[in-house]
Motif scaffolding. Structure first.
Motif, PDB file in Angstrom:
ATOM      1  N   PHE A 102      44.079 -28.281  62.159  1.00 29.50           N
ATOM      2  CA  PHE A 102      42.821 -28.408  61.427  1.00 29.50           C
ATOM      3  C   PHE A 102      42.691 -29.811  60.827  1.00 29.50           C
ATOM      4  O   PHE A 102      41.633 -30.451  60.927  1.00 29.50           O
ATOM      5  N   ALA A 103      43.757 -30.299  60.211  1.00 31.79           N
ATOM      6  CA  ALA A 103      43.717 -31.618  59.586  1.00 31.79           C
ATOM      7  C   ALA A 103      43.453 -32.703  60.619  1.00 31.79           C
ATOM      8  O   ALA A 103      42.661 -33.633  60.382  1.00 31.79           O
ATOM      9  N   LEU A 104      44.098 -32.598  61.764  1.00 30.47           N
ATOM     10  CA  LEU A 104      43.855 -33.563  62.835  1.00 30.47           C
ATOM     11  C   LEU A 104      42.402 -33.521  63.283  1.00 30.47           C
ATOM     12  O   LEU A 104      41.761 -34.565  63.498  1.00 30.47           O
ATOM     13  N   THR A 105      41.861 -32.313  63.405  1.00 33.67           N
ATOM     14  CA  THR A 105      40.476 -32.146  63.844  1.00 33.67           C
ATOM     15  C   THR A 105      39.512 -32.829  62.884  1.00 33.67           C
ATOM     16  O   THR A 105      38.584 -33.534  63.299  1.00 33.67           O
ATOM     17  N   GLN A 106      39.731 -32.631  61.596  1.00 33.49           N
ATOM     18  CA  GLN A 106      38.864 -33.257  60.599  1.00 33.49           C
ATOM     19  C   GLN A 106      38.957 -34.776  60.666  1.00 33.49           C
ATOM     20  O   GLN A 106      37.932 -35.481  60.631  1.00 33.49           O
ATOM     21  N   ALA A 107      40.167 -35.287  60.774  1.00 39.08           N
ATOM     22  CA  ALA A 107      40.363 -36.741  60.769  1.00 39.08           C
ATOM     23  C   ALA A 107      39.798 -37.377  62.032  1.00 39.08           C
ATOM     24  O   ALA A 107      39.127 -38.417  61.965  1.00 39.08           O
ATOM     25  N   ARG A 108      40.073 -36.788  63.182  1.00 31.80           N
ATOM     26  CA  ARG A 108      39.620 -37.368  64.452  1.00 31.80           C
ATOM     27  C   ARG A 108      38.096 -37.381  64.534  1.00 31.80           C
ATOM     28  O   ARG A 108      37.503 -38.388  64.911  1.00 31.80           O
ATOM     29  N   THR A 109      37.461 -36.287  64.189  1.00 32.39           N
ATOM     30  CA  THR A 109      36.002 -36.241  64.301  1.00 32.39           C
ATOM     31  C   THR A 109      35.338 -37.185  63.302  1.00 32.39           C
ATOM     32  O   THR A 109      34.345 -37.849  63.624  1.00 32.39           O
ATOM     33  N   ALA A 110      35.876 -37.269  62.100  1.00 35.01           N
ATOM     34  CA  ALA A 110      35.306 -38.174  61.101  1.00 35.01           C
ATOM     35  C   ALA A 110      35.431 -39.626  61.557  1.00 35.01           C
ATOM     36  O   ALA A 110      34.488 -40.419  61.433  1.00 35.01           O
ATOM     37  N   ALA A 111      36.581 -39.976  62.091  1.00 33.02           N
ATOM     38  CA  ALA A 111      36.803 -41.352  62.536  1.00 33.02           C
ATOM     39  C   ALA A 111      35.883 -41.732  63.694  1.00 33.02           C
ATOM     40  O   ALA A 111      35.513 -42.905  63.830  1.00 33.02           O
ATOM     41  N   ASP A 112      35.510 -40.756  64.503  1.00 35.85           N
ATOM     42  CA  ASP A 112      34.693 -41.028  65.683  1.00 35.85           C
ATOM     43  C   ASP A 112      33.220 -40.706  65.487  1.00 35.85           C
ATOM     44  O   ASP A 112      32.468 -40.603  66.454  1.00 35.85           O
ATOM     45  N   GLY A 113      32.801 -40.527  64.220  1.00 37.63           N
ATOM     46  CA  GLY A 113      31.377 -40.414  63.931  1.00 37.63           C
ATOM     47  C   GLY A 113      30.776 -39.035  63.996  1.00 37.63           C
ATOM     48  O   GLY A 113      29.557 -38.902  63.948  1.00 37.63           O
ATOM     49  N   LEU A 114      31.616 -37.990  64.085  1.00 42.53           N
ATOM     50  CA  LEU A 114      31.128 -36.607  64.047  1.00 42.53           C
ATOM     51  C   LEU A 114      31.845 -35.849  62.935  1.00 42.53           C
ATOM     52  O   LEU A 114      32.601 -34.909  63.188  1.00 42.53           O
ATOM     53  N   PRO A 115      31.626 -36.225  61.693  1.00 47.09           N
ATOM     54  CA  PRO A 115      32.343 -35.558  60.604  1.00 47.09           C
ATOM     55  C   PRO A 115      31.926 -34.095  60.462  1.00 47.09           C
ATOM     56  O   PRO A 115      30.829 -33.704  60.868  1.00 47.09           O
ATOM     57  N   ALA A 116      32.805 -33.303  59.884  1.00 46.19           N
ATOM     58  CA  ALA A 116      32.481 -31.897  59.613  1.00 46.19           C
ATOM     59  C   ALA A 116      31.430 -31.836  58.519  1.00 46.19           C
ATOM     60  O   ALA A 116      31.621 -32.397  57.441  1.00 46.19           O
ATOM     61  N   TYR A 117      30.314 -31.159  58.796  1.00 44.45           N
ATOM     62  CA  TYR A 117      29.356 -30.887  57.728  1.00 44.45           C
ATOM     63  C   TYR A 117      29.497 -29.447  57.258  1.00 44.45           C
ATOM     64  O   TYR A 117      28.930 -29.048  56.248  1.00 44.45           O
ATOM     65  N   GLU A 118      30.280 -28.676  57.987  1.00 45.10           N
ATOM     66  CA  GLU A 118      30.645 -27.299  57.649  1.00 45.10           C
ATOM     67  C   GLU A 118      32.054 -27.106  58.155  1.00 45.10           C
ATOM     68  O   GLU A 118      32.540 -27.904  58.965  1.00 45.10           O
ATOM     69  N   THR A 119      32.736 -26.074  57.722  1.00 42.32           N
ATOM     70  CA  THR A 119      34.153 -25.910  58.023  1.00 42.32           C
ATOM     71  C   THR A 119      34.485 -26.137  59.493  1.00 42.32           C
ATOM     72  O   THR A 119      35.465 -26.807  59.819  1.00 42.32           O
ATOM     73  N   SER A 120      33.689 -25.603  60.405  1.00 47.48           N
ATOM     74  CA  SER A 120      33.998 -25.678  61.833  1.00 47.48           C
ATOM     75  C   SER A 120      32.964 -26.436  62.647  1.00 47.48           C
ATOM     76  O   SER A 120      33.070 -26.472  63.879  1.00 47.48           O
ATOM     77  N   ASN A 121      31.984 -27.037  61.996  1.00 50.28           N
ATOM     78  CA  ASN A 121      30.893 -27.686  62.718  1.00 50.28           C
ATOM     79  C   ASN A 121      30.810 -29.162  62.364  1.00 50.28           C
ATOM     80  O   ASN A 121      30.833 -29.529  61.194  1.00 50.28           O
ATOM     81  N   HIS A 122      30.667 -29.980  63.403  1.00 47.26           N
ATOM     82  CA  HIS A 122      30.753 -31.425  63.291  1.00 47.26           C
ATOM     83  C   HIS A 122      29.534 -32.028  63.972  1.00 47.26           C
ATOM     84  O   HIS A 122      29.125 -31.583  65.046  1.00 47.26           O
ATOM     85  N   ALA A 123      28.970 -33.071  63.356  1.00 44.78           N
ATOM     86  CA  ALA A 123      27.747 -33.636  63.930  1.00 44.78           C
ATOM     87  C   ALA A 123      27.592 -35.095  63.568  1.00 44.78           C
ATOM     88  O   ALA A 123      28.043 -35.549  62.510  1.00 44.78           O
ATOM     89  N   ARG A 124      26.926 -35.818  64.465  1.00 47.08           N
ATOM     90  CA  ARG A 124      26.454 -37.151  64.119  1.00 47.08           C
ATOM     91  C   ARG A 124      25.299 -36.994  63.130  1.00 47.08           C
ATOM     92  O   ARG A 124      24.604 -35.974  63.138  1.00 47.08           O
ATOM     93  N   PRO A 125      25.076 -37.970  62.264  1.00 47.16           N
ATOM     94  CA  PRO A 125      23.996 -37.849  61.276  1.00 47.16           C
ATOM     95  C   PRO A 125      22.669 -37.491  61.928  1.00 47.16           C
ATOM     96  O   PRO A 125      22.244 -38.104  62.915  1.00 47.16           O
ATOM     97  N   GLY A 126      22.022 -36.446  61.387  1.00 48.33           N
ATOM     98  CA  GLY A 126      20.750 -35.981  61.910  1.00 48.33           C
ATOM     99  C   GLY A 126      20.851 -34.965  63.020  1.00 48.33           C
ATOM    100  O   GLY A 126      19.839 -34.395  63.440  1.00 48.33           O
ATOM    101  N   GLN A 127      22.079 -34.701  63.514  1.00 44.53           N
ATOM    102  CA  GLN A 127      22.260 -33.747  64.615  1.00 44.53           C
ATOM    103  C   GLN A 127      22.797 -32.395  64.138  1.00 44.53           C
ATOM    104  O   GLN A 127      23.139 -31.539  64.956  1.00 44.53           O
TER     105      GLN A 127
END
Length: 385
Positions: free
Chosen positions: A221-246
């Motif tokens: 889980f920690a890796l998932t949060q860090a990797r997606t945030a670093a690549d521009g798809l941060p978690a906006y909800e526990t399991s959901n990640h999006a680029r701003p506006g998506q």
């Protein structure tokens, strides 16, 4: 003025039942598509009569496998919804889809019907993992379906399931990097959970496999949060990640505790402080619509305490958290009646929760511990029936 309404439409049929799935899905050798369409339209009309004059912000076709729906029926349901309610200028219309070639061949017709966002159930980019998960497609077929979806729809999301038994952090890191590189604006990334009543629950009980250790799963889980945030798809909800506006506007309506109408077999809804639930079995749903003009199995009035509890549970899943001042005004509580601030301060000292004025949110460390944190901080108690 109330927030825009969200509409959920459930299509319950699947070609096969996945071993991890506890959703309301049914495998039938045959079923009457026309009868189900008529029933869904009647069920929608019932909700529209109880929610008149609302702006419609989103429609979500879930399942089951909604990509098996006839595109003409999808078009009729969208037309009915935008007739019953006033469509927002940026109305989001999402359809969940399996990545099989039969479903992908319908994407053009579904886009023409009005669908403008698709959520694709890839589930893995490993053929071995797909076999374990009981999926009918392989990676090549899934990627081909994704490319087709990206040609036809303005917004595309896909699901992956991780923390599978025997998988390593390095394998998941490589798979996640590949997934991010596929160019979608939204990813839904779920840890494998063993749900009661599923085939996987029976497999675990027999000792056929063991779920991943909780501590190791937390590292995934920690890796998932860090990797997606670093690549521009941060978690906006526990399991959901999006680029701003998506972000999924439909799901945000749930998490922000707005009204949503749920129609179709097994659908749940929240309508004007009422919890609604439809009959789960398709045959029972059809019979109820024939008998009553709608498929509702139960409608339950929610007390202010119950609404506040649900709003806290849903809102703290979001990175933005909850505004206790807004919640207090909405449900008629002072802030100290909503949460135990001594517990909040104690958990903040452990780095699990953050408080900024009236806003409360979980930290990265706290997000996986939502249920335990809620048990600590919630001060309200539901009124006994």
């Amino acid at each position: 003025m109330p927030a825009p309404l969200a509409l959920y439409i459930h299509w319950p049929f699947c070609v096969s039942k996945c071993p991890y799935c506890d959703f309301n899905s049914h495998v039938r050798a045959s079923y009457d598509e026309d009868a189900m369409g008529v029933a869904l339209l009647a069920d929608m009309a019932h909700e529209a009569a109880l929610l008149p004059g609302r702006e419609l912000g989103s429609i979500f076709f879930g399942g089951g496998t909604p990509s098996l729906m006839p595109p003409a029926l999808v078009a009729r349901l969208i037309e009915a919804a935008t007739t019953h309610w006033r469509p927002a200028h940026d109305l989001e219309i999402t359809l969940e889809a399996n990545p099989g070639s039969v479903e992908a061949a319908r994407f053009g017709d579904l886009a023409a019907a009005g669908v403008n966002r698709v959520s694709l159930g890839l589930q893995s980019l490993s053929d071995e993992a797909l076999r374990f998960l009981g999926r009918a497609h392989d990676v090549a077929e899934g990627l081909a379906a994704l490319a087709t979806a990206q040609r036809h729809f303005g917004r595309v999301s896909f699901d992956l399931i991780y923390a599978l038994p025997g998988r390593t952090i390095a394998e998941w890191d490589a798979e996640l990097a590949r997934a991010i590189g596929l160019g979608t604006g939204h990813l839904s990334l779920y840890q494998l959970t063993i749900e009661p009543g599923t085939r996987f629950a029976s497999d675990v009980r027999r000792g056929d496999f063991a779920p991943m250790d909780d501590d190791l799963a937390a590292e995934f889980f920690a890796l998932t949060q860090a990797r997606t945030a670093a690549d521009g798809l941060p978690a906006y909800e526990t399991s959901n990640h999006a680029r701003p506006g998506q972000e999924s506007r439909h799901n945000l309506a749930y998490w922000r505790y707005g009204d949503y109408a749920g129609i179709g077999p097994g659908a749940h809804g929240r309508r004007l402080a009422m919890a609604t639930e439809r009959h789960r079995k398709p045959e029972n749903f059809l019979s109820a619509v024939d008998r009553n003009g709608h498929g509702a199995r139960a409608e339950t009035a929610l007390s202010p305490e119950e609404q506040a509890m649900e709003a806290l549970l849903m809102g703290l899943r979001l990175r933005e958290g909850v505004d206790l001042g807004v919640m207090g005004s909405r449900f008629g509580f002072v802030q100290t009646a909503l949460v135990d601030f001594a517990a909040v301060e104690r958990l903040a000292g452990h780095g699990l929760i953050e408080r900024g004025g009236a806003r409360l949110s979980l930290t990265e460390a706290g997000r996986p511990l939502l249920d335990a944190i809620l048990a600590e901080i919630v001060a309200i108690e539901p009124v006994a029936a």
